[in-house]
Design a protein around this motif. Structure first.
Motif, mmCIF file in Angstrom:
data_model
loop_
_atom_site.group_PDB
_atom_site.id
_atom_site.type_symbol
_atom_site.label_atom_id
_atom_site.label_comp_id
_atom_site.label_asym_id
_atom_site.label_seq_id
_atom_site.Cartn_x
_atom_site.Cartn_y
_atom_site.Cartn_z
ATOM 1 N N VAL A 1 0.770 -1.075 0.300
ATOM 2 C CA VAL A 1 -0.418 -0.230 0.411
ATOM 3 C C VAL A 1 0.807 1.219 0.152
ATOM 4 O O VAL A 1 1.553 1.433 0.938
ATOM 5 N N ALA A 2 0.025 2.223 -0.871
ATOM 6 C CA ALA A 2 1.229 3.652 -0.983
ATOM 7 C C ALA A 2 0.330 4.323 -0.450
ATOM 8 O O ALA A 2 -0.577 5.063 -1.304
ATOM 9 N N PHE A 3 0.912 5.580 0.258
ATOM 10 C CA PHE A 3 -0.560 6.525 1.039
ATOM 11 C C PHE A 3 -0.111 7.730 1.057
ATOM 12 O O PHE A 3 1.209 7.806 0.893
ATOM 13 N N LEU A 4 -0.063 8.667 0.452
ATOM 14 C CA LEU A 4 0.200 9.839 -0.421
ATOM 15 C C LEU A 4 -0.146 10.942 0.097
ATOM 16 O O LEU A 4 -1.398 11.593 1.076
ATOM 17 N N THR A 5 1.005 11.846 0.358
ATOM 18 C CA THR A 5 0.533 12.975 1.222
ATOM 19 C C THR A 5 0.886 14.136 0.157
ATOM 20 O O THR A 5 2.233 14.274 -0.534
ATOM 21 N N LEU A 6 0.446 15.358 0.772
ATOM 22 C CA LEU A 6 1.253 16.590 -0.526
ATOM 23 C C LEU A 6 2.633 17.228 0.089
ATOM 24 O O LEU A 6 3.066 16.542 0.864
ATOM 25 N N GLY A 7 3.026 17.411 -1.016
ATOM 26 C CA GLY A 7 4.822 18.181 -0.977
ATOM 27 C C GLY A 7 4.944 16.672 0.281
ATOM 28 O O GLY A 7 5.749 15.702 -0.447
ATOM 29 N N ASP A 8 5.960 17.231 1.031
ATOM 30 C CA ASP A 8 6.879 15.749 2.076
ATOM 31 C C ASP A 8 6.114 15.451 3.040
ATOM 32 O O ASP A 8 5.314 15.599 3.888
ATOM 33 N N PRO A 9 6.240 14.066 3.286
ATOM 34 C CA PRO A 9 5.778 13.986 3.840
ATOM 35 C C PRO A 9 5.731 14.051 5.808
ATOM 36 O O PRO A 9 5.192 13.837 6.531
ATOM 37 N N SER A 10 7.598 14.395 5.904
ATOM 38 C CA SER A 10 7.795 14.994 7.191
ATOM 39 C C SER A 10 6.681 16.528 7.670
ATOM 40 O O SER A 10 7.480 16.694 8.703
ATOM 41 N N LEU A 11 6.455 17.179 6.678
ATOM 42 C CA LEU A 11 5.607 18.906 7.007
ATOM 43 C C LEU A 11 4.343 18.241 7.589
ATOM 44 O O LEU A 11 3.952 18.168 6.160
ATOM 45 N N TYR A 12 3.671 18.987 8.475
ATOM 46 C CA TYR A 12 3.057 18.695 8.734
ATOM 47 C C TYR A 12 2.044 18.244 7.877
ATOM 48 O O TYR A 12 1.013 19.198 7.907
ATOM 49 N N SER A 13 2.416 16.803 8.195
ATOM 50 C CA SER A 13 0.973 15.855 7.198
ATOM 51 C C SER A 13 1.206 14.699 8.694
ATOM 52 O O SER A 13 1.034 14.915 9.744
ATOM 53 N N THR A 14 -0.525 14.912 8.318
ATOM 54 C CA THR A 14 -0.889 14.065 8.965
ATOM 55 C C THR A 14 -0.570 12.281 8.331
ATOM 56 O O THR A 14 -1.377 11.559 8.944
ATOM 57 N N TYR A 15 -0.135 12.689 7.797
ATOM 58 C CA TYR A 15 0.487 11.017 7.747
ATOM 59 C C TYR A 15 1.218 10.493 8.765
ATOM 60 O O TYR A 15 1.278 8.962 9.256
ATOM 61 N N THR A 16 1.917 11.150 9.454
ATOM 62 C CA THR A 16 2.873 11.403 10.780
ATOM 63 C C THR A 16 1.441 10.416 11.463
ATOM 64 O O THR A 16 1.722 9.313 12.520
ATOM 65 N N TYR A 17 0.774 10.829 11.635
ATOM 66 C CA TYR A 17 -0.589 9.951 12.932
ATOM 67 C C TYR A 17 -0.654 8.886 12.300
ATOM 68 O O TYR A 17 -0.581 7.630 14.052
ATOM 69 N N LEU A 18 -1.038 9.095 11.208
ATOM 70 C CA LEU A 18 -1.085 7.075 10.685
ATOM 71 C C LEU A 18 -0.008 6.459 10.442
ATOM 72 O O LEU A 18 0.001 5.574 11.127
ATOM 73 N N LEU A 19 1.255 6.673 10.917
ATOM 74 C CA LEU A 19 2.858 6.212 10.822
ATOM 75 C C LEU A 19 2.821 5.811 12.009
ATOM 76 O O LEU A 19 3.508 4.729 12.273
ATOM 77 N N ASN A 20 2.102 6.704 13.123
ATOM 78 C CA ASN A 20 2.645 6.024 14.754
ATOM 79 C C ASN A 20 1.951 5.093 15.061
ATOM 80 O O ASN A 20 2.242 4.292 15.977
ATOM 81 N N THR B 1 9.105 5.339 4.159
ATOM 82 C CA THR B 1 9.163 6.578 3.620
ATOM 83 C C THR B 1 9.501 7.052 2.289
ATOM 84 O O THR B 1 10.914 7.270 2.455
ATOM 85 N N VAL B 2 8.984 8.025 1.781
ATOM 86 C CA VAL B 2 9.930 8.681 0.603
ATOM 87 C C VAL B 2 9.584 9.668 0.641
ATOM 88 O O VAL B 2 8.705 10.675 -0.118
ATOM 89 N N PRO B 3 10.652 10.957 0.483
ATOM 90 C CA PRO B 3 10.328 12.117 0.768
ATOM 91 C C PRO B 3 10.069 12.681 -0.684
ATOM 92 O O PRO B 3 9.699 12.717 -2.107
ATOM 93 N N GLY B 4 9.699 13.862 -0.634
ATOM 94 C CA GLY B 4 8.973 14.772 -1.956
ATOM 95 C C GLY B 4 8.744 16.122 -1.150
ATOM 96 O O GLY B 4 10.046 16.647 -0.664
ATOM 97 N N ILE B 5 9.032 16.714 -2.420
ATOM 98 C CA ILE B 5 10.030 18.255 -2.883
ATOM 99 C C ILE B 5 8.473 19.161 -2.085
ATOM 100 O O ILE B 5 7.163 19.045 -2.352
ATOM 101 N N MET B 6 8.250 19.709 -1.198
ATOM 102 C CA MET B 6 7.919 20.700 0.278
ATOM 103 C C MET B 6 7.264 21.590 -0.925
ATOM 104 O O MET B 6 7.665 22.961 -1.795
ATOM 105 N N ALA B 7 6.211 22.410 -0.592
ATOM 106 C CA ALA B 7 5.355 23.078 -0.462
ATOM 107 C C ALA B 7 6.094 24.897 -0.695
ATOM 108 O O ALA B 7 6.044 25.858 -2.077
ATOM 109 N N MET B 8 7.214 24.872 0.236
ATOM 110 C CA MET B 8 7.628 26.141 0.936
ATOM 111 C C MET B 8 9.139 26.248 -0.627
ATOM 112 O O MET B 8 9.190 26.918 -1.286
ATOM 113 N N ALA B 9 9.262 24.409 -1.248
ATOM 114 C CA ALA B 9 10.600 25.228 -2.268
ATOM 115 C C ALA B 9 10.635 24.721 -3.103
ATOM 116 O O ALA B 9 10.577 25.787 -4.312
ATOM 117 N N ALA B 10 9.157 24.688 -3.611
ATOM 118 C CA ALA B 10 8.151 24.673 -5.266
ATOM 119 C C ALA B 10 7.991 26.164 -4.383
ATOM 120 O O ALA B 10 8.107 26.958 -6.321
#
Ligand code: SAM
Length: 229
Positions: free
Chosen positions: A96-115, A128-137
């Motif tokens: 299963v791949a769970f999708l998060t907007l931007g990067d999963p480590s920054l203010y992402s609801t992914y963290t709750y699921l991960l725990n 966890t596969v990192p992504g480009i954060m909205a602030m970098a874009a």
């Protein structure tokens, strides 16, 4: 290739389907199911909009209902329900791949699921596969650095006062739709340059410099402000 029974947390970047990593694309091509959090079931998920061009047509989509509420009990129940649904699939040997907007480590609801999943899975079953954060874009869109040399950079979740840290020259205010008037007031007091970036890389993208005279109404939730002062 994806591994049987493995859980992936994928950062899909801010919006442009080209701003996703090769690694994320590789997982999306081979994973059995894609899980997306949805605050409203009648709306298309932004993360899925970005990822779907990279997924096979027959991929199984799991839509996980995540109500937009600050009620801890409701949220906990929703996350527990999501974790159970994902574990049910993983236990059949599917990935299963769970999708998060931007990067999963920054203010992402992914963290709750991960725990929750960390309690049930071995470390080798989670990636966890990192992504480009909205602030970098956003910084890239205006061809400006987030910070240079020895300068610090402060990222605020929007609810904190931007005037608490006058010594920091570079700020990123996330979730800014909650307190844009405060950002503007601070801008008038401290001077500097502020760029409002909305839906970077998505339909409805708007990027513009804020002026001290500005009177702002409501802004889209997917907005952030870059401040240099
Ligand atoms: C829950 S946080 C997710 C941040 C995300 N994990 C990241 O790495 O950028 C949501 C906030 O991120 C910012 N955001 C996310 N995507 C954005 C985009 N495409 N354009 C502008 N801001 C965005 C907004 O400030 C929004 O309120």
């Amino acid at each position: 290739m994806t591994i049987k029974g493995k859980f992936y947390g994928i950062g899909v970047g801010p919006g442009d389907p080209q701003l996703i990593t090769l690694k994320a694309v590789e997982v999306l091509k081979h994973v059995d199911s894609v899980a997306v959090p949805k605050s409203r079931m009648d709306r298309e998920s932004v993360a899925w909009e970005i990822a779907k061009v990279h997924c096979p047509l027959n991929i199984r989509l799991m839509e996980l209902e995540m109500p937009m509420t600050s009620d801890e009990e409701v949220l906990q129940a929703a996350w527990q329900n999501a974790a159970t649904q994902i574990l049910d699939v993983l236990h059949t040997g599917k990935s299963v791949a769970f999708l998060t907007l931007g990067d999963p480590s920054l203010y992402s609801t992914y963290t709750y699921l991960l725990n929750l999943l960390k309690k049930e899975l071995t470390p080798g079953q989670i990636e966890t596969v990192p992504g480009i954060m909205a602030m970098a874009a956003a910084a890239a869109k205006v061809n400006q650095p987030l910070a240079t040399g020895d300068e610090p950079l402060l990222v605020l979740p929007g609810i904190e006062g931007v005037d608490k840290y006058p010594e920091i020259p570079n700020l990123v205010v996330m979730k800014v739709s909650r307190n844009l008037p405060e950002v503007l007031r601070n801008l008038r007091e401290s001077g500097g340059r502020a760029v409002l970036a909305t839906r970077v890389g998505q339909v409805g993208e708007e990027i513009r410099e804020l002026t001290e005279q500005e009177e702002m109404g409501k802004v889209d939730y997917l907005s952030l402000v870059l401040i240099n002062r």
